[in-house]
Enzyme design. Structure first.
Site, PDB file in Angstrom:
ATOM      1  N   HIS A 121       0.866  -1.187   0.000  1.00 10.97           N
ATOM      2  CA  HIS A 121       0.000   0.000   0.000  1.00 10.97           C
ATOM      3  C   HIS A 121       0.904   1.238   0.000  1.00 10.97           C
ATOM      4  CE1 HIS A 121      -2.765   2.957   1.810  1.00 10.97           C
ATOM      5  NE2 HIS A 121      -3.753   2.143   1.523  1.00 10.97           N
ATOM      6  N   ASP A 198       2.825  -3.923   8.422  1.00  8.65           N
ATOM      7  CA  ASP A 198       1.610  -3.144   8.204  1.00  8.65           C
ATOM      8  C   ASP A 198       0.421  -4.097   8.421  1.00  8.65           C
ATOM      9  OD1 ASP A 198      -0.683  -2.107   7.066  1.00  8.65           O
ATOM     10  OD2 ASP A 198       0.278  -1.405   5.233  1.00  8.65           O
ATOM     11  N   GLN A 201      -4.825  -4.660   7.330  1.00  7.85           N
ATOM     12  CA  GLN A 201      -5.831  -5.613   6.830  1.00  7.85           C
ATOM     13  C   GLN A 201      -5.788  -6.955   7.555  1.00  7.85           C
ATOM     14  OE1 GLN A 201      -8.178  -4.718   4.902  1.00  7.85           O
ATOM     15  NE2 GLN A 201      -7.380  -2.836   4.026  1.00  7.85           N
ATOM     16  N   LYS A 224     -10.786   0.217  10.679  1.00  9.87           N
ATOM     17  CA  LYS A 224     -10.978  -0.986   9.854  1.00  9.87           C
ATOM     18  C   LYS A 224     -11.369  -2.190  10.709  1.00  9.87           C
ATOM     19  CE  LYS A 224      -7.542   0.498   6.471  1.00  9.87           C
ATOM     20  NZ  LYS A 224      -8.186   0.752   5.194  1.00  9.87           N
ATOM     21  N   CYS A 362      -4.719   2.448  -3.591  1.00  8.04           N
ATOM     22  CA  CYS A 362      -3.440   2.937  -3.048  1.00  8.04           C
ATOM     23  C   CYS A 362      -2.321   1.937  -3.292  1.00  8.04           C
ATOM     24  CB  CYS A 362      -3.543   3.242  -1.550  1.00  8.04           C
ATOM     25  SG  CYS A 362      -4.736   4.501  -1.176  1.00  8.04           S
TER      26      CYS A 362
HETATM   27  N1  PMP Z   1      -1.953  -0.372   4.667  1.00  4.71           N
HETATM   28  C1  PMP Z   1      -2.927  -1.130   4.159  1.00  4.71           C
HETATM   29  C2  PMP Z   1      -2.626  -2.533   3.723  1.00  4.71           C
HETATM   30  C3  PMP Z   1      -4.219  -0.602   4.052  1.00  4.71           C
HETATM   31  O1  PMP Z   1      -5.195  -1.345   3.521  1.00  4.71           O
HETATM   32  C4  PMP Z   1      -4.462   0.716   4.472  1.00  4.71           C
HETATM   33  C5  PMP Z   1      -5.834   1.337   4.347  1.00  4.71           C
HETATM   34  N2  PMP Z   1      -6.386   1.289   3.068  1.00  4.71           N
HETATM   35  C6  PMP Z   1      -3.405   1.451   5.013  1.00  4.71           C
HETATM   36  C7  PMP Z   1      -2.171   0.870   5.093  1.00  4.71           C
HETATM   37  C8  PMP Z   1      -3.585   2.854   5.483  1.00  4.71           C
HETATM   38  O2  PMP Z   1      -4.464   2.908   6.563  1.00  4.71           O
HETATM   39  P1  PMP Z   1      -4.979   4.331   7.114  1.00  4.71           P
HETATM   40  O3  PMP Z   1      -5.518   5.052   5.922  1.00  4.71           O
HETATM   41  O4  PMP Z   1      -6.033   3.960   8.098  1.00  4.71           O
HETATM   42  O5  PMP Z   1      -3.814   5.009   7.709  1.00  4.71           O
END
Ligand code: PMP
Length: 405
Positions: A121, A198, A201, A224, A362
């Site tokens: 991401h 990270d 998910q 999430k 993203c």
């Molecule tokens: N890493 C992953 C794998 C994600 O899915 C996301 C959220 N789409 C993020 C990082 C970023 O999370 P946040 O926008 O809550 O900071």
């Protein structure tokens, strides 16, 4: 799962969109909030609201107890050794940026390497790009196989004695599969590197034990996993966090201040400059109570089964292309329907009351790997049912017919 009346616990699900009952399949972007979480926020604002730590009055001490109590819940939830290892942040993005700006900039020099995968991401890519630019360290990517995953062999090749940091997602937000972070932690440590995971998910769907995984840093977001927006966590090993410098300076995080210099509070507060995210942390603590009340094992089983069910049903629709490996998805499936643009697909599904996401998620480099400018993504959580999947499948079929005309 059956013991919970989801319609009652999640009032937002009880509505019609364009005349159809809402089917919410955008959980990887953000989940809905149970009444238990909403009520804990309301109770905090109605009865306990005050600033934390410094006050001696009753409301301040109640707010402090609730805020620090939430930290203890997070520490237990992750099996951290101590709650000093739990830093409250704005979310996964802030947590990763904290490690990049504080830890990585201090330890990386020219010739050093930061190893990430090519599926990350943007939140687990851009901060490392910035560190590499600032320190002249090399940003290395573990290459991807055709299905978008990487092999542990390629990870092992990429991590060397020059590696200072390995950063990888536990579960990919596009592929939905888990990466071998425990093995990667062992490889990183063999070379004297640290690993940042990270967990945006993974934490919503599986029981995470940071000590068992052996990770040095672990990041996730409250929104999430049934918690409020604006709150997240950075877990870090105490001995690493102790050596790190804060990146935000101001009130709350100090020990002693004079006109030219200052010293910091002990962990975890030195990383929480300014008034912290009090209500968010309390809401996150309640979300953890909620998830643990159901049981993470039950949630994992439910989400995996439902995802497999969706995948099997989607396979029956000609023209559906799914991305990623066939098995092992934790809660999402990324796909395209023939030549229909994913934004058009998501727009048409919305007219049937079905919420999915479309775009690059993203993950532009991973999209390029698949030679797709965008994809659609359906993501599932504990309140979704097979009936939701059937509604989704029916709407996909109707959309296909619509675009055939
Ligand atoms: N890493 C992953 C794998 C994600 O899915 C996301 C959220 N789409 C993020 C990082 C970023 O999370 P946040 O926008 O809550 O900071």
């Amino acid at each position: 799962m059956e013991s919970i009346n989801m319609q009652k616990q999640f009032p937002i699900l009880n509505q019609k969109i364009h005349g159809y009952p809402l089917v919410y399949l955008d959980n990887a972007a953000s989940t809905q909030k149970p009444l238990q979480v909403i009520e804990s926020l309301q109770q905090y604002y109605e009865q306990d609201n005050a600033n934390v730590h410094r006050g001696v009055h009753t409301l301040s001490s109640r707010a402090t107890d609730a805020y620090e109590g939430a930290r203890k819940k997070v520490a237990n939830f992750l099996n951290a050794e101590t709650e000093k290892e739990v830093i409250f942040t704005r979310g996964t993005t802030s947590s990763i940026n904290l490690v990049a700006s504080s830890y990585a900039r201090a330890v990386c020099n020219e010739g050093d390497e930061i190893v990430i995968s090519a599926m990350e991401h943007h939140s687990n890519l851009l901060p490392w790009q910035q560190v590499a630019k600032a320190t002249k360290a090399k940003l290395k990517h573990i290459p991807l196989q055709n299905d978008g995953t990487f092999s542990i062999g390629d990870a092992e090749k990429a991590i060397t004695s020059h590696t200072k940091i390995v950063a990888v997602s536990h579960v990919s937000n596009v592929l939905g599969i888990a990466n071998p972070v425990k093995q990667m932690a062992a490889i990183a440590h063999k070379h004297g590197a640290v690993i940042m995971v990270d967990g945006a998910q993974s934490v919503p769907h599986i029981k995470v034990d940071v000590q068992d995984l052996g990770c040095d840093f672990y990041a996730f977001s409250g929104h999430k996993m049934c918690g409020p927006t604006g709150i997240g966590v950075l877990y870090g090993k105490k001995q690493l966090l102790e050596k790190m410098e804060p990146i935000e300076f101001g009130g709350e995080m100090i020990d002693h201040v004079d006109l030219h210099d200052a010293s910091w509070k002990e962990l975890p507060w030195k990383f929480e400059g300014g008034t912290p995210i009090i209500a968010g942390a309390i809401g996150l603590g309640t979300a953890i109570d909620f998830l643990e009340g159901i049981g993470l094992d039950t949630i994992e089983k439910h989400d995996k089964q439902l995802t497999s069910y969706a995948v099997e049903r989607m396979k029956q629709i000609e023209d559906v292309t799914m991305y990623g490996p066939d098995d092992g998805r934790f809660g999402l499936v990324t796909f395209n329907l023939g030549k229909v643009h994913p934004h058009d697909l998501a727009t048409v599904l919305d007219t049937y009351g079905i919420a999915i996401r479309a775009g690059h998620h993203c993950c532009q480099p991973l999209m390029r790997h698949f030679e797709a400018s965008a994809t659609a993504r359906a993501s599932f959580y504990l309140y979704n049912t097979e009936e939701d999947i059937e509604r989704f499948i029916l709407a996909l079929e109707k959309t296909k017919e619509f675009f055939k005309k």
